[in-house]
Enzyme design. Structure first.
Site, short mmCIF file in Angstrom:
data_model
loop_
_atom_site.label_atom_id
_atom_site.label_comp_id
_atom_site.label_asym_id
_atom_site.label_seq_id
_atom_site.Cartn_x
_atom_site.Cartn_y
_atom_site.Cartn_z
CE LYS A 1 -3.78 -2.21 -0.44
NZ LYS A 1 -4.70 -2.79 0.51
C1 LIG Z 1 -5.72 -3.87 0.79
C2 LIG Z 1 -7.20 -3.68 0.86
C3 LIG Z 1 -7.94 -4.02 2.01
C4 LIG Z 1 -7.40 -4.86 3.12
O1 LIG Z 1 -6.25 -4.48 3.68
P1 LIG Z 1 -5.26 -5.54 4.40
O2 LIG Z 1 -4.36 -4.64 5.17
O3 LIG Z 1 -4.57 -6.29 3.32
O4 LIG Z 1 -6.08 -6.42 5.26
C5 LIG Z 1 -9.27 -3.67 2.07
N1 LIG Z 1 -9.87 -3.04 1.05
C6 LIG Z 1 -9.21 -2.74 -0.08
C7 LIG Z 1 -9.96 -2.03 -1.16
C8 LIG Z 1 -7.86 -3.06 -0.22
O5 LIG Z 1 -7.23 -2.77 -1.36
#
Ligand SMILES: *Cc1c(COP(=O)(O)O)cnc(C)c1O
Length: 360
Positions: free
Chosen positions: A181
């Site tokens: 991210k």
């Molecule tokens: C990455 C993501 C999540 C979940 O995040 P994690 O930290 O991987 O659990 C939720 N919603 C969206 C749209 C994402 O891209």
């Protein structure tokens, strides 16, 4: 191999993590937790921010803090990451899927209106791949129909709508700090709440529902969703470089847009009144039949890509009736290209060159 993503850890990450080790504050207490929460809240312009251990539980906690439960319907775009939908189902509520818009890839407000029923409690807006949803329309719909608004901002750190950071429109909002991210803590997440009482509930629920006045007294069915001080240390170092990281990602997106002009595909562009944070630099090829051969061509050239998410209504455990032609079409044509902040102009030019060679 040029990967789709790798974190950029060029700041004080190591120094801060070493502070955790040196002081033995490695668990979910320690100074970095509140420092990260405060810095994050300040960055996006939110008063209440609390850390959690990933972006998925962030959504679950936010829904629980709002009191979403069995019998409720929550409207959500079908074109999203599965966590948006799973967490709705984990509360006992039912996800009600809506289609997306061709130009923005974001949820279609007209379809939200069509899907409202007497059981609808909330709308979940997901700012997909770093572009914001149409927040004027969505906040107006929620106001008119007295619906709660949840923003899944996992892919939208650094994203603005009319100059306002996403995550500050909804009753609650969530972020993810997974390794791929825009800013990362390895695994991690953040919950934002507008209302003080909702925020208090989220903090209570993430910490085993323990009483603040009576030791080891747990007064509600709750969770351990706490972030560690080590993760928060990394997060603080990341947020110190957030402006640089976002600026670099926007630069990379511009290199792609220029490098891919004139080909039978569309880049996922910034829209008027928005600031796209380009979590992913994405394209939709005109011809769905070209998508996999193009991905194979890039793979053979040492370039990793990802397909756009499968629409949730096609997944076995959330299968649903309904027609979602735009989401289906985007999912069959979309590709995420390498998008990490340390990509060089030379690498982007190499990737664009391979895409041109494929179409030549
Ligand atoms: C990455 C993501 C999540 C979940 O995040 P994690 O930290 O991987 O659990 C939720 N919603 C969206 C749209 C994402 O891209």
């Amino acid at each position: 191999m040029i990967p789709v993503y790798q974190p950029s850890l060029g700041g004080k990450e190591k120094e801060y993590v070493n502070q955790c080790l040196d002081t033995t504050w490695i668990s979910s207490k320690g100074e970095f937790i509140s420092r990260f929460e405060n810095a994050f809240g300040e960055f996006i312009g939110a008063k209440h921010a609390t850390t959690v251990n990933n972006g998925t539980v962030a959504i679950h906690l936010a829904l629980e803090a709002l009191g979403i439960r069995t019998g409720d319907e929550v409207i959500v775009p079908t074109l999203t990451y599965v966590a948006s939908v799973n967490t709705i189902m984990q509360t006992g509520a039912m996800p009600v899927f809506v289609d997306s818009l061709e130009d923005t890839w974001q949820v279609d407000p007209a379809d939200i209106r069509r899907k409202i029923t007497p059981r609808t409690r909330a709308v979940m807006a997901v700012h997909l791949y770093g572009l914001p949803c149409d927040m004027d329309e969505i906040t107006a719909i929620c106001r008119e129909h007295d619906l709660l608004l949840i923003e899944d901002c996992a892919e939208a750190f650094g994203t603005l709508y009319k100059g306002q950071h996403v995550g500050t429109f909804g009753d609650v909002a969530t972020f993810s700090f997974f390794g791929n991210k825009t800013i990362t803590t390895g695994e991690g997440g953040m919950v934002i709440a507008k209302d003080e009482a909702v925020f208090r509930r989220a903090c209570h629920l993430k910490n085993q529902g323990v009483s603040s006045t009576r030791e080891y007294w747990h007064d509600v069915l709750a969770f351990n969703y706490r972030m560690t001080n080590i993760c928060a240390a990394i997060g603080l170092a990341q947020i110190e470089r957030a402006d640089t990281i976002i600026a670099k990602k926007r630069q990379i997106a511009q290199w792609y847009k220029d490098g891919l002009a004139g080909l039978p595909l569309k880049t996922h562009d910034e829209q008027p009144s928005t600031t796209h944070s380009f979590w992913m630099c994405s394209i939709a090829v005109d011809d769905p039949a070209a998508r996999q051969p193009l991905r194979d061509h890039l793979k053979a050239a040492g370039i990793e890509t990802r397909p756009v998410f499968y629409p949730s209504h096609t997944l076995p455990h959330c299968a649903a009736e309904g027609s979602f032609p735009t989401a289906d079409s985007l999912a069959s044509r979309g590709i995420n290209l390498p998008s990490f902040p340390d990509l060089t102009e030379g690498q982007v030019s190499e990737i664009c060159g391979e895409i041109k060679r494929f179409f030549a």
